[in-house]
Design a protein around this motif. Structure first.
Motif, mmCIF file in Angstrom:
data_model
loop_
_atom_site.group_PDB
_atom_site.id
_atom_site.type_symbol
_atom_site.label_atom_id
_atom_site.label_comp_id
_atom_site.label_asym_id
_atom_site.label_seq_id
_atom_site.Cartn_x
_atom_site.Cartn_y
_atom_site.Cartn_z
ATOM 1 N N PHE A 41 0.819 -1.216 0.000
ATOM 2 C CA PHE A 41 0.000 0.000 0.000
ATOM 3 C C PHE A 41 0.853 1.266 0.000
ATOM 4 O O PHE A 41 0.335 2.365 -0.192
ATOM 5 C CB PHE A 41 -0.905 0.030 1.242
ATOM 6 N N PHE A 42 2.149 1.104 0.241
ATOM 7 C CA PHE A 42 3.031 2.240 0.526
ATOM 8 C C PHE A 42 2.999 3.291 -0.582
ATOM 9 O O PHE A 42 2.750 4.477 -0.335
ATOM 10 C CB PHE A 42 4.465 1.735 0.747
ATOM 11 N N GLU A 43 3.238 2.860 -1.809
ATOM 12 C CA GLU A 43 3.346 3.817 -2.907
ATOM 13 C C GLU A 43 2.024 4.540 -3.150
ATOM 14 O O GLU A 43 2.006 5.769 -3.332
ATOM 15 C CB GLU A 43 3.796 3.111 -4.185
ATOM 16 N N SER A 44 0.910 3.801 -3.141
ATOM 17 C CA SER A 44 -0.394 4.412 -3.412
ATOM 18 C C SER A 44 -0.745 5.457 -2.363
ATOM 19 O O SER A 44 -1.217 6.561 -2.696
ATOM 20 C CB SER A 44 -1.476 3.329 -3.434
ATOM 21 N N MET A 45 -0.497 5.146 -1.116
ATOM 22 C CA MET A 45 -0.826 6.092 -0.049
ATOM 23 C C MET A 45 0.121 7.281 -0.056
ATOM 24 O O MET A 45 -0.289 8.428 0.142
ATOM 25 C CB MET A 45 -0.800 5.380 1.302
ATOM 26 N N SER A 46 1.398 7.011 -0.301
ATOM 27 C CA SER A 46 2.378 8.093 -0.342
ATOM 28 C C SER A 46 2.058 9.081 -1.448
ATOM 29 O O SER A 46 2.115 10.305 -1.256
ATOM 30 C CB SER A 46 3.785 7.509 -0.542
ATOM 31 N N GLU A 47 1.678 8.570 -2.622
ATOM 32 C CA GLU A 47 1.359 9.446 -3.751
ATOM 33 C C GLU A 47 0.068 10.229 -3.512
ATOM 34 O O GLU A 47 -0.013 11.422 -3.803
ATOM 35 C CB GLU A 47 1.259 8.627 -5.036
ATOM 36 N N GLU A 48 -0.950 9.550 -2.992
ATOM 37 C CA GLU A 48 -2.238 10.238 -2.796
ATOM 38 C C GLU A 48 -2.124 11.372 -1.782
ATOM 39 O O GLU A 48 -2.738 12.421 -1.948
ATOM 40 C CB GLU A 48 -3.311 9.244 -2.345
ATOM 41 N N PHE A 49 -1.327 11.159 -0.733
ATOM 42 C CA PHE A 49 -1.200 12.179 0.301
ATOM 43 C C PHE A 49 0.045 13.044 0.127
ATOM 44 O O PHE A 49 0.333 13.893 0.975
ATOM 45 C CB PHE A 49 -1.182 11.518 1.685
ATOM 46 N N ASP A 50 0.782 12.824 -0.989
ATOM 47 C CA ASP A 50 1.988 13.606 -1.293
ATOM 48 C C ASP A 50 2.930 13.638 -0.090
ATOM 49 O O ASP A 50 3.370 14.696 0.375
ATOM 50 C CB ASP A 50 1.605 15.031 -1.701
ATOM 51 N N ALA A 51 3.240 12.442 0.443
ATOM 52 C CA ALA A 51 4.032 12.317 1.662
ATOM 53 C C ALA A 51 5.412 11.745 1.366
ATOM 54 O O ALA A 51 5.596 10.967 0.424
ATOM 55 C CB ALA A 51 3.312 11.411 2.661
ATOM 56 N N ALA A 52 6.386 12.126 2.175
ATOM 57 C CA ALA A 52 7.743 11.614 2.052
ATOM 58 C C ALA A 52 7.809 10.173 2.552
ATOM 59 O O ALA A 52 6.898 9.683 3.243
ATOM 60 C CB ALA A 52 8.710 12.485 2.848
ATOM 61 N N ASN A 53 8.897 9.488 2.231
ATOM 62 C CA ASN A 53 9.066 8.100 2.647
ATOM 63 C C ASN A 53 9.000 7.948 4.161
ATOM 64 O O ASN A 53 8.339 7.045 4.680
ATOM 65 C CB ASN A 53 10.404 7.552 2.134
ATOM 66 N N GLY A 54 9.711 8.823 4.867
ATOM 67 C CA GLY A 54 9.738 8.724 6.321
ATOM 68 C C GLY A 54 8.365 8.919 6.929
ATOM 69 O O GLY A 54 7.977 8.206 7.867
ATOM 70 N N SER A 55 7.601 9.871 6.406
ATOM 71 C CA SER A 55 6.256 10.142 6.939
ATOM 72 C C SER A 55 5.315 8.972 6.693
ATOM 73 O O SER A 55 4.528 8.590 7.570
ATOM 74 C CB SER A 55 5.691 11.413 6.303
ATOM 75 N N THR A 56 5.374 8.394 5.497
ATOM 76 C CA THR A 56 4.498 7.261 5.191
ATOM 77 C C THR A 56 4.900 6.031 5.997
ATOM 78 O O THR A 56 4.046 5.293 6.496
ATOM 79 C CB THR A 56 4.543 6.943 3.690
ATOM 80 N N ALA A 57 6.197 5.806 6.149
ATOM 81 C CA ALA A 57 6.674 4.650 6.912
ATOM 82 C C ALA A 57 6.268 4.738 8.375
ATOM 83 O O ALA A 57 6.186 3.720 9.067
ATOM 84 C CB ALA A 57 8.193 4.547 6.808
ATOM 85 N N LEU A 58 5.989 5.962 8.850
ATOM 86 C CA LEU A 58 5.599 6.124 10.241
ATOM 87 C C LEU A 58 4.290 5.391 10.549
ATOM 88 O O LEU A 58 4.068 4.967 11.682
ATOM 89 C CB LEU A 58 5.471 7.613 10.576
ATOM 90 N N ILE A 59 3.416 5.226 9.540
ATOM 91 C CA ILE A 59 2.187 4.451 9.758
ATOM 92 C C ILE A 59 2.546 3.037 10.207
ATOM 93 O O ILE A 59 1.999 2.515 11.178
ATOM 94 C CB ILE A 59 1.329 4.395 8.476
ATOM 95 N N PHE A 60 3.464 2.419 9.482
ATOM 96 C CA PHE A 60 3.887 1.060 9.838
ATOM 97 C C PHE A 60 4.589 1.057 11.195
ATOM 98 O O PHE A 60 4.368 0.152 12.010
ATOM 99 C CB PHE A 60 4.819 0.499 8.770
ATOM 100 N N GLY A 61 5.427 2.058 11.438
ATOM 101 C CA GLY A 61 6.134 2.127 12.709
ATOM 102 C C GLY A 61 5.180 2.234 13.886
ATOM 103 O O GLY A 61 5.348 1.551 14.908
#
Length: 407
Positions: A41-61
């Motif tokens: 889901f990482f790429e789709s969510m990152s693109e839709e919310f225009d978020a950096a890798n670190g910010s998106t990875a924080l969901i998993f963290g």
């Protein structure tokens, strides 16, 4: 022998005991399979919310940290109220969390909906169920626990590539709806299969004080924290790494599936080898394998074959870590109140995941590459191995049994 003791002796290692293994297999598989498929889901969510890798990875963290740290509560709830109540709570959390996530309009809200929903569900579906399985077995405990936690690997093997295929067809939001309905249904189906371990029916005691007062336990937990800094990074980023090198989305998601699949074999295999080599000796070998696997990622470049070899090797080490942790702890601390002890122990790698995955994402964003994030993982894994040096081990390769309650 009292009537209760006679019933307990008959129930241990019985056919009834194996039903708890089935329940733990499916409950851990659907909850952790959901959590560990986040990379798809990482790429789709990152693109839709225009978020950096670190910010998106924080969901998993956040999810992984809550899963491990809330296991303190869910493990204690299972000891006190029984595992059925815990499973029902986990099913409700998974359903509500994923439905809410499918409707979020910001990444920040996703931290709450996905983090709490999947985090609580995983906390209910894994640690308490493993503790229950441990209490139902004596002679076959290592094999039973290995089979129970193999559900995580099977869940990851199936759900990661399925996630990618569903996202390509339906989008990430509808895919979460499918997982909400299916996952909650599986957890509820497990409720009749699981029950308290044999005994007099009274609540299990809390062992927090014993665990925190044990220098051996504290060292073991600190090592698990260091491993958590590295272990969960590939679940988030190896698929993204592959896609950036021209590999298709489903093929990239298959990498996490292969990681889960190879961990299935090691969970069962290492569990069956405990009597021959000793639980702690095998556990330490798994941490060495896990750390060494990142060298393969460092050398992989754009080679899909090398990436497959990396996740295969990592899966072996990771599966052994998961399967053997409860065995090592119960060898040292005993099985009374094991839910509370395991909940406390698993908080350590959970905090490691909260720090490790976002840090790796930040390093990727800052350096515009993966090299330094992989080196970070190697350093963290090496620290985890080093912290195990000097712990008291008996001739059979297990941690020596604590001579008193403080371990």
């Amino acid at each position: 022998m009292s009537a209760n003791a006679a019933v307990a002796a008959h129930a241990v290692d019985s056919r009834r005991a194996w039903l708890t293994v089935v329940a733990a297999f499916f409950a851990s598989g659907v909850t952790l399979g959901t959590a560990y498929s986040f990379g798809a889901f990482f790429e789709s969510m990152s693109e839709e919310f225009d978020a950096a890798n670190g910010s998106t990875a924080l969901i998993f963290g956040i999810t992984t940290c809550l899963f491990f740290s809330l296991s303190i509560i869910s493990g204690r709830m299972s000891d006190r109220f029984g595992p059925r109540v815990v499973l029902v709570a986990g099913a409700a959390a998974l359903f509500l969390g994923l439905i809410a996530t499918s409707r979020v309009q910001s990444l920040g809200l996703g931290y709450v909906t996905y983090g709490l929903g999947v985090g609580i569900a995983a906390a209910c579906g894994y640690v308490p169920m493993v503790a229950v399985v441990g209490g139902w077995f004596e002679q076959h405990r290592a094999v039973a626990v290995g089979l129970a936690v193999a559900g995580i690997g099977v869940g990851t093997l199936v759900m990661s590539p399925v996630s990618a295929a569903l996202i390509d067809r339906w989008g990430w939001r509808d895919t979460y709806v499918f997982f909400a309905v299916g996952g909650a249904g599986v957890m509820l189906a497990c409720v009749p299969l699981v029950d308290r371990p044999p005994g007099d029916g009274s609540p299990q005691p809390s062992r927090f004080k014993d665990a925190l007062g044990s220098p051996v336990f504290r060292r073991f937990a600190l090592s698990a924290f260091a491993l958590g800094l590295a272990l969960f990074v590939p679940f988030v980023f190896v698929g993204q790494y592959a896609k950036e090198r021209g590999i298709g989305s489903v093929q990239a998601a298959v990498l996490v599936g292969v990681l889960g699949g190879s961990s299935v074999l090691s969970r069962v295999g290492f569990g069956s080898l405990v009597r021959r080599f000793g639980s702690f000796r095998l556990y330490r070998a798994c941490l060495i394998i896990t750390t060494g696997s990142f060298l393969l990622w460092l050398a992989a470049g754009s080679s899909y074959v090398m990436l497959v070899l990396f996740v295969l090797t990592l899966g072996v080490g990771y599966g052994g870590f998961v399967a053997l942790s409860p065995i090592v702890i119960s060898d040292r601390m005993g099985v009374a109140g094991l839910g509370s002890i395991l909940g406390l122990m698993y908080t350590a790698p959970g905090i490691g995941a909260l720090v490790g995955a976002p840090t790796a994402g930040w390093l990727i964003d800052t350096t515009d590459g993966y090299r330094w994030s992989i080196i970070w993982c190697i350093a963290a894994g090496s620290t985890a191995v080093a912290l195990l040096t000097g712990l008291p081990v008996d001739k059979s390769g297990r941690l020596e049994r604590a001579s008193n309650a403080r371990g």
